[in-house]
Design an enzyme around this catalytic site. Sequence first.
Site, PDB file in Angstrom:
ATOM      1  CE  LYS A 260      -3.930  -1.797   2.691  1.00 20.71           C
ATOM      2  NZ  LYS A 260      -4.964  -1.636   1.663  1.00 20.71           N
ATOM      3  NE  ARG A 334     -11.024  -9.588  -1.834  1.00 17.43           N
ATOM      4  CZ  ARG A 334     -11.426  -8.662  -2.701  1.00 17.43           C
ATOM      5  NH1 ARG A 334     -11.791  -9.008  -3.923  1.00 17.43           N
ATOM      6  NH2 ARG A 334     -11.493  -7.384  -2.348  1.00 17.43           N
TER       7      ARG A 334
HETATM    8  N1  BES Z   1      -8.026  -3.733   4.404  1.00 21.13           N
HETATM    9  C1  BES Z   1      -8.200  -3.354   3.052  1.00 21.13           C
HETATM   10  C2  BES Z   1      -9.474  -2.571   2.814  1.00 21.13           C
HETATM   11  C3  BES Z   1      -9.511  -1.183   3.377  1.00 21.13           C
HETATM   12  C4  BES Z   1      -9.058  -0.118   2.637  1.00 21.13           C
HETATM   13  C5  BES Z   1     -10.094  -0.959   4.592  1.00 21.13           C
HETATM   14  C6  BES Z   1      -9.138   1.154   3.145  1.00 21.13           C
HETATM   15  C7  BES Z   1     -10.183   0.310   5.094  1.00 21.13           C
HETATM   16  C8  BES Z   1      -9.714   1.368   4.377  1.00 21.13           C
HETATM   17  C9  BES Z   1      -8.244  -4.583   2.166  1.00 21.13           C
HETATM   18  O1  BES Z   1      -7.476  -5.651   2.584  1.00 21.13           O
HETATM   19  C10 BES Z   1      -7.742  -4.166   0.831  1.00 21.13           C
HETATM   20  O2  BES Z   1      -6.612  -3.768   0.750  1.00 21.13           O
HETATM   21  N2  BES Z   1      -8.581  -4.247  -0.202  1.00 21.13           N
HETATM   22  C11 BES Z   1      -8.215  -3.855  -1.504  1.00 21.13           C
HETATM   23  C12 BES Z   1      -8.737  -4.888  -2.459  1.00 21.13           C
HETATM   24  C13 BES Z   1      -8.245  -4.720  -3.869  1.00 21.13           C
HETATM   25  C14 BES Z   1      -6.752  -4.955  -3.942  1.00 21.13           C
HETATM   26  C15 BES Z   1      -8.982  -5.690  -4.761  1.00 21.13           C
HETATM   27  C16 BES Z   1      -8.816  -2.495  -1.791  1.00 21.13           C
HETATM   28  O3  BES Z   1      -9.940  -2.232  -1.388  1.00 21.13           O
HETATM   29  O4  BES Z   1      -8.127  -1.672  -2.387  1.00 21.13           O
HETATM   30 MN    MN Z   2      -5.443  -5.438   1.972  1.00 18.11          MN
END
Ligand code: BES
Ligand code: MN
Length: 481
Positions: A260, A334
Site C-alpha cells: 500500500k 477475503r
Molecule cells: N483492508 C483493506 C481494505 C480497506 C481499505 C479498509 C481502506 C479500510 C480502508 C483490504 O485488505 C484491501 O486492501 N482491499 C483492496 C482490495 C483490492 C486490492 C482488490 C482495496 O480495497 O483496495
Molecule cells: Mn489489503
Amino acid sequence: MAHLTSLTADKKSWKELDFDVIAIGLFEEPELAAHGQELDKALGGQIGTAIEKGDIKGKAKETNLFYSTDLRVMTVGLGKKEKFDGEVARRAGAVAVKFALQKKYARLVFVSLGADQDLAEGLVLGSYQFLNYKQEDEDRFFVESAIIVDGDRDDADKGLKIADAVCLARDLGNHPGNVATPTFLAETAQAIADEGGMKLTVWDRQEFTEMGMGALAGVALGTDEPPKFILLEYNGGGDEKPVALVGKGLTFDSGGISIKPGAGMDEMKFDMCGSAVVLGTMKAVAALKPKMNVIAAVPSTENMSGAKAYKPGDILTAYNGKTIEVLNTDAEGRLILADALSYVSKHYDPQYILDFATLTGAVLIALGHIATGILGTDDELIEKVKAAAETTGEKFWQLPLWDEYCEHVKSKIADVKNTGKSRQAGTIAGAAFLKEFVGEDIPWVHFDIAGSAWSDEELPYDTKNAATGAVVRTVVELMGI
Ligand code: BES
Ligand code: MN
Ligand code: ZN
C-alpha cells in the site's frame, strides 16, 4: 479502556440520590415534566425563566447548566417531540456524559426519557476514552457513575452490558498493531470464554496449515508474528442450530508484496475490526447468556511483505478445496475469510452465517464512514438486518450480488481469483468471492465495515480517528439476544 461501568436505574426521587449533576431532556418548544418542575422549583425558577426568554430551544446537542448552592441541573436538547426515538435518547445520553467529562462531574444522574436501554447505551458509549498509552495527561478524568431516575433497571442493565461489549470492540480496534496481535485476540477470546462458559479452540500456523487452510496460511507466510485461527463455541440453546459469526482479524495490513502507499497506512491497524465485531458480540453473549447456540470464528494474521511472503500469481487452496489465483496480495481479507467461512459451513449446520470485515476501500468511497455495506444471498436475512438497524440507529446499505458480478471473480487458471475488475464494483467483487466459500443453502450476509469501523469526526457517541465498535449492537439485536 476507560468508560462508564457503574450504571443503574432507580425509582427513588432525585432528592434521595447523591450526584454532581442531574440532567433532564427537553424537546423543542420546551415544557417541564414532573421532575423538571421539581428541579426548577429547587432552583428558584431559573429553568422556567430560561425557557420563557427563549434561551433554551431544545434542539439536539444543546446543553445548558443551572445552579443553586447545592444543586446542578443540566438540560439536554432532544429536538422535535414527534421525532423522538431510541437514537434520540442514545445521543442525549452521550451528549450529557461528554459534557460531564468536560466539566469533571464524576456522578451523573439523568431523568428517564422512557427509552432506558438506549439512554444507558448512549451514556456508556459517550463516556468512552482510549487513554492506554497517553501518560501525564492533566485533563484526564472519568465519569464514575450514572443513575437513570425513574428508569427500568433491567433495561438500563442491558444497555450497559451491550455498550460495554461495544467498548471492548473499540479497544481492540484502537490498540496498535504491535499490541493487538493474533495472540492478543486469542487471549481476549479466552477471557470471553471464561466469562461466558464457552469453549475456545485456537490453532497455530502449523495446525491450521495441516488442516488445509491454505488461504490463511498463504497470507500468513510473510509474517513472523504468530497467526491464529480462533474458534469460540457458546452452547445455551440445546440442540438448536447455531448462528455463525466470522470476522476478519487482520491485525496489520501493509498490502504485502502489492504494498500500500505510505500515507494513512497506520489506519491499517483497524483491519481487525471485523474480528472486534465478533468478539464484541460474544462479549455481549457472555454477559447476557441468551438461550441459543453461537459459533464465532476469527482467522487472524498480519499481511506483510518480505522474502517469505506470498506473491501475485500464487495459487492457494482453501479449506473447501477451491483453488484461488492471487492477483493482488492486498486483497487478503477475503482469503483468510474463505477458510473461516468454509470451516463453519462444513463443521456446523448454521441457521445463518454473518461475516464482518474491513474488506474494501471501495465501500468507503461509496458510503463514507457513515454506513456499513451489506450483501448476501438471503433476502429475508437482509431484511432482518435492516429491521434490527431501525432499533439500534446504525446505518446499513445493501448492494446487489447479481450473477453478472459473480463472473468477475472467475479465474482462467484456478477456480476463482481474489480480485474483480479494476476500478469496478470492488465491494461487490469482495462479496462475490466470499460467496464461493459459504455452504450452499446457508443464509449468509456479508458486512463490509471498511468505512463504519472507525470515525474521522467527533459524533455524539463516536470519537474522531478511533474505532466505533459499529455493528455489534445491530448484530446483538438481530440475533434476538
Ligand atoms: N483492508 C483493506 C481494505 C480497506 C481499505 C479498509 C481502506 C479500510 C480502508 C483490504 O485488505 C484491501 O486492501 N482491499 C483492496 C482490495 C483490492 C486490492 C482488490 C482495496 O480495497 O483496495
Ligand atoms: Mn489489503
Ligand atoms: Zn485488509
